[in-house]
Design a protein around this motif. Sequence first.
Motif, PDB file in Angstrom:
ATOM      1  N   SER A 122      -7.509  11.347  15.562  1.00  0.00           N
ATOM      2  CA  SER A 122      -6.691  12.020  15.277  1.00  0.00           C
ATOM      3  C   SER A 122      -6.006  11.077  13.986  1.00  0.00           C
ATOM      4  O   SER A 122      -5.579  11.874  13.220  1.00  0.00           O
ATOM      5  CB  SER A 122      -5.200  12.146  15.894  1.00  0.00           C
ATOM      6  OG  SER A 122      -4.865  10.474  16.237  1.00  0.00           O
ATOM      7  N   LYS A 123      -6.301   9.727  13.926  1.00  0.00           N
ATOM      8  CA  LYS A 123      -6.186   9.490  12.066  1.00  0.00           C
ATOM      9  C   LYS A 123      -6.359  10.267  11.092  1.00  0.00           C
ATOM     10  O   LYS A 123      -5.740  10.098  10.390  1.00  0.00           O
ATOM     11  CB  LYS A 123      -6.128   7.471  12.110  1.00  0.00           C
ATOM     12  CG  LYS A 123      -5.991   7.165  11.538  1.00  0.00           C
ATOM     13  CD  LYS A 123      -6.549   5.583  11.439  1.00  0.00           C
ATOM     14  CE  LYS A 123      -6.510   4.759  10.318  1.00  0.00           C
ATOM     15  NZ  LYS A 123      -6.753   3.730  10.302  1.00  0.00           N
ATOM     16  N   PRO A 124      -7.664  11.008  10.849  1.00  0.00           N
ATOM     17  CA  PRO A 124      -7.669  10.875  10.016  1.00  0.00           C
ATOM     18  C   PRO A 124      -6.957  12.090   9.085  1.00  0.00           C
ATOM     19  O   PRO A 124      -6.860  12.436   8.263  1.00  0.00           O
ATOM     20  CB  PRO A 124      -9.375  12.033  10.227  1.00  0.00           C
ATOM     21  CG  PRO A 124      -9.960  10.728  11.168  1.00  0.00           C
ATOM     22  CD  PRO A 124      -8.419  10.437  11.808  1.00  0.00           C
ATOM     23  N   GLU A 125      -6.840  13.182  10.189  1.00  0.00           N
ATOM     24  CA  GLU A 125      -5.775  14.025   9.981  1.00  0.00           C
ATOM     25  C   GLU A 125      -4.463  14.287   9.772  1.00  0.00           C
ATOM     26  O   GLU A 125      -4.056  14.729   8.935  1.00  0.00           O
ATOM     27  CB  GLU A 125      -6.432  14.800  11.315  1.00  0.00           C
ATOM     28  CG  GLU A 125      -6.808  16.768  11.124  1.00  0.00           C
ATOM     29  CD  GLU A 125      -7.007  17.435  10.069  1.00  0.00           C
ATOM     30  OE1 GLU A 125      -5.426  17.766   9.893  1.00  0.00           O
ATOM     31  OE2 GLU A 125      -7.833  17.831   9.540  1.00  0.00           O
ATOM     32  N   ILE A 126      -4.141  12.600  10.772  1.00  0.00           N
ATOM     33  CA  ILE A 126      -2.299  12.132  10.182  1.00  0.00           C
ATOM     34  C   ILE A 126      -2.245  11.390   9.220  1.00  0.00           C
ATOM     35  O   ILE A 126      -1.401  12.079   8.298  1.00  0.00           O
ATOM     36  CB  ILE A 126      -2.162  11.563  11.499  1.00  0.00           C
ATOM     37  CG1 ILE A 126      -1.850  12.215  12.961  1.00  0.00           C
ATOM     38  CG2 ILE A 126      -1.061  10.977  11.622  1.00  0.00           C
ATOM     39  CD1 ILE A 126      -1.946  11.469  14.046  1.00  0.00           C
ATOM     40  N   VAL A 127      -3.416  10.852   8.562  1.00  0.00           N
ATOM     41  CA  VAL A 127      -3.563  10.174   7.431  1.00  0.00           C
ATOM     42  C   VAL A 127      -3.383  11.563   6.078  1.00  0.00           C
ATOM     43  O   VAL A 127      -2.486  11.081   5.340  1.00  0.00           O
ATOM     44  CB  VAL A 127      -4.756   9.432   7.063  1.00  0.00           C
ATOM     45  CG1 VAL A 127      -4.905   9.066   5.465  1.00  0.00           C
ATOM     46  CG2 VAL A 127      -4.440   8.669   8.057  1.00  0.00           C
ATOM     47  N   LYS A 128      -3.696  12.374   5.960  1.00  0.00           N
ATOM     48  CA  LYS A 128      -4.163  13.678   5.021  1.00  0.00           C
ATOM     49  C   LYS A 128      -2.711  14.157   5.309  1.00  0.00           C
ATOM     50  O   LYS A 128      -2.174  14.868   4.102  1.00  0.00           O
ATOM     51  CB  LYS A 128      -5.391  14.576   5.694  1.00  0.00           C
ATOM     52  CG  LYS A 128      -5.955  15.010   5.412  1.00  0.00           C
ATOM     53  CD  LYS A 128      -6.913  15.972   4.822  1.00  0.00           C
ATOM     54  CE  LYS A 128      -7.943  16.023   6.080  1.00  0.00           C
ATOM     55  NZ  LYS A 128      -8.567  17.072   6.609  1.00  0.00           N
ATOM     56  N   SER A 129      -1.893  14.203   6.269  1.00  0.00           N
ATOM     57  CA  SER A 129      -1.408  15.402   6.444  1.00  0.00           C
ATOM     58  C   SER A 129       0.236  14.369   6.332  1.00  0.00           C
ATOM     59  O   SER A 129       1.024  14.810   5.350  1.00  0.00           O
ATOM     60  CB  SER A 129      -0.452  15.973   7.928  1.00  0.00           C
ATOM     61  OG  SER A 129       0.176  15.497   8.865  1.00  0.00           O
ATOM     62  N   GLY A 313      -2.685  24.120  17.387  1.00  0.00           N
ATOM     63  CA  GLY A 313      -3.881  25.245  16.716  1.00  0.00           C
ATOM     64  C   GLY A 313      -5.345  24.715  16.344  1.00  0.00           C
ATOM     65  O   GLY A 313      -5.743  22.884  16.761  1.00  0.00           O
ATOM     66  N   SER A 314      -6.433  24.554  15.821  1.00  0.00           N
ATOM     67  CA  SER A 314      -7.334  24.499  15.042  1.00  0.00           C
ATOM     68  C   SER A 314      -7.684  23.290  14.783  1.00  0.00           C
ATOM     69  O   SER A 314      -8.715  22.290  15.829  1.00  0.00           O
ATOM     70  CB  SER A 314      -7.998  25.408  14.215  1.00  0.00           C
ATOM     71  OG  SER A 314      -7.288  25.156  12.914  1.00  0.00           O
ATOM     72  N   ARG A 315      -6.668  22.518  14.337  1.00  0.00           N
ATOM     73  CA  ARG A 315      -6.245  20.844  13.733  1.00  0.00           C
ATOM     74  C   ARG A 315      -6.580  20.443  15.461  1.00  0.00           C
ATOM     75  O   ARG A 315      -7.201  19.109  15.883  1.00  0.00           O
ATOM     76  CB  ARG A 315      -5.102  20.951  13.156  1.00  0.00           C
ATOM     77  CG  ARG A 315      -5.667  21.408  11.458  1.00  0.00           C
ATOM     78  CD  ARG A 315      -4.437  21.149  10.796  1.00  0.00           C
ATOM     79  NE  ARG A 315      -3.939  20.042   9.840  1.00  0.00           N
ATOM     80  CZ  ARG A 315      -2.389  19.244  10.693  1.00  0.00           C
ATOM     81  NH1 ARG A 315      -1.936  19.951  11.749  1.00  0.00           N
ATOM     82  NH2 ARG A 315      -2.471  18.106  10.156  1.00  0.00           N
ATOM     83  N   GLY A 316      -5.666  20.542  16.602  1.00  0.00           N
ATOM     84  CA  GLY A 316      -5.312  19.743  17.706  1.00  0.00           C
ATOM     85  C   GLY A 316      -6.490  19.915  17.894  1.00  0.00           C
ATOM     86  O   GLY A 316      -7.096  18.558  18.868  1.00  0.00           O
ATOM     87  N   GLN A 317      -7.389  21.342  18.925  1.00  0.00           N
ATOM     88  CA  GLN A 317      -8.319  21.609  19.022  1.00  0.00           C
ATOM     89  C   GLN A 317      -9.586  20.901  18.461  1.00  0.00           C
ATOM     90  O   GLN A 317     -10.076  20.527  19.436  1.00  0.00           O
ATOM     91  CB  GLN A 317      -8.952  22.689  19.012  1.00  0.00           C
ATOM     92  CG  GLN A 317      -8.413  23.616  20.083  1.00  0.00           C
ATOM     93  CD  GLN A 317      -8.632  25.261  19.743  1.00  0.00           C
ATOM     94  OE1 GLN A 317      -9.523  25.549  19.118  1.00  0.00           O
ATOM     95  NE2 GLN A 317      -7.676  25.256  20.447  1.00  0.00           N
ATOM     96  N   LEU A 320      -8.687  16.887  19.693  1.00  0.00           N
ATOM     97  CA  LEU A 320      -9.196  16.672  21.074  1.00  0.00           C
ATOM     98  C   LEU A 320     -10.741  17.060  21.606  1.00  0.00           C
ATOM     99  O   LEU A 320     -11.135  15.756  22.157  1.00  0.00           O
ATOM    100  CB  LEU A 320      -8.408  18.483  21.788  1.00  0.00           C
ATOM    101  CG  LEU A 320      -6.892  17.286  21.992  1.00  0.00           C
ATOM    102  CD1 LEU A 320      -6.251  19.226  23.139  1.00  0.00           C
ATOM    103  CD2 LEU A 320      -6.470  17.078  22.505  1.00  0.00           C
ATOM    104  N   ALA A 321     -11.508  17.800  20.418  1.00  0.00           N
ATOM    105  CA  ALA A 321     -12.829  17.918  20.597  1.00  0.00           C
ATOM    106  C   ALA A 321     -13.654  16.088  20.316  1.00  0.00           C
ATOM    107  O   ALA A 321     -14.417  15.708  21.055  1.00  0.00           O
ATOM    108  CB  ALA A 321     -13.603  18.671  19.626  1.00  0.00           C
ATOM    109  N   ALA A 322     -12.899  15.318  19.268  1.00  0.00           N
ATOM    110  CA  ALA A 322     -13.558  14.112  18.828  1.00  0.00           C
ATOM    111  C   ALA A 322     -13.208  13.373  20.046  1.00  0.00           C
ATOM    112  O   ALA A 322     -14.011  12.414  20.345  1.00  0.00           O
ATOM    113  CB  ALA A 322     -12.833  14.374  17.764  1.00  0.00           C
ATOM    114  N   PHE A 323     -11.811  13.701  21.271  1.00  0.00           N
ATOM    115  CA  PHE A 323     -11.531  12.323  21.565  1.00  0.00           C
ATOM    116  C   PHE A 323     -12.489  12.514  22.851  1.00  0.00           C
ATOM    117  O   PHE A 323     -12.725  11.659  23.386  1.00  0.00           O
ATOM    118  CB  PHE A 323     -10.223  12.822  22.344  1.00  0.00           C
ATOM    119  CG  PHE A 323      -9.334  12.121  23.083  1.00  0.00           C
ATOM    120  CD1 PHE A 323      -9.632  10.610  23.218  1.00  0.00           C
ATOM    121  CD2 PHE A 323      -8.754  12.711  24.292  1.00  0.00           C
ATOM    122  CE1 PHE A 323      -9.299   9.512  24.312  1.00  0.00           C
ATOM    123  CE2 PHE A 323      -8.272  11.876  25.606  1.00  0.00           C
ATOM    124  CZ  PHE A 323      -8.442  10.543  25.587  1.00  0.00           C
TER     125      PHE A 323
END
Length: 324
Positions: A122-129, A313-317, A320-323
């Motif tokens: 989750s980190k890359p998306e969180i850092v970006k947001s 949404g798609s970011r969450g999916q 989860l897929a990466a996890f």
Amino acid sequence: MKLIKNILVTLAALIFSANIASAGEKWDMALAYGAGNFHSANATEFAKNVTEKSGGKLTIVTHPGGSLFKGGEIFRAVRTGQAPIGERFMSALGKEDPLLEVDSQPFLATTYGAAMRLYKASKPEIVKSLDSKGLVFLYAVPWPAQGLYSKKEINSVADLKGLKFRAYNSATIRIAELTGMAPTKIEAAEISQAFSTGAVESMITSPTTGKNSKIWENGVGYFYDIAAWFPKNMVIVNKDAWSKLDAATQKLVMSEAAKAEKKGWDLSKKGNKNDKKALSDAGMKVGKVNSALKKHFEEVGAKMSKEWADRAGSRGQAVLAAFK
Ligand code: PCA
């Protein structure tokens, strides 16, 4: 007269240049939890290391226990630059970004290993947001596994019905709703008071927070180790404050942040054992929920996971897929 004026001008120039020579940045760091808490202690060591190694370019002064800003105010304070740096409980910020709540979804990550994988996913998306909100992410550290505290013994789902429940984020509010408890959101700093006045009689949090608030002194005798999630705190910096640092100092802060993160995860793992022992040493009954209750919490968790996936949404999916 002229001589005095000259002396004054020279003095003023001297004072001014002395100020320039010693001019480094000073950051006041807002921390929500008490000085004795391991997150605060870890942040204080981080601050000390940066201060000592920056050669006067950056001094970080920590303010634990919500003394600069309360937990609920810290994100906004850092975002608006009222505080250049601060630590905040991530999953209380679901309204800012549902991805920040991923670590509080029950039964998604139930070990430190899984929690780390979820963090990395989750980190890359969180850092970006956070970056898009004018914030620089430094590090994140989990609390020990979350368990159920109660004044009275809990043997069935029926025992939970109507309990006045202390919540700390939307996920714990939702658990209460799906269980029939009556939630009130209360910051950690106010827990002892809330229990001692009878405003609440149950909560889900770490053995650490129960220990830090000496919860046994407020009539709470039971801790049920559900261990369903490991929510994290994160340390963030205001981007304007960040951009005032030179490249070498920025690099120093990032490398000290990586060290603090590693140390924090280790401290958390230690607390996960020792703090449960501290609860039982203080006379509390520490155990597991029975299988009927476990099943109930798992069902609640499954429902919440679906709700979260819809929100994220798609970011969450993708997370989860990466996890998985
Ligand atoms: N302690 C904090 C957040 C999670 C935890 O273990 C609290 O109870 O507010």
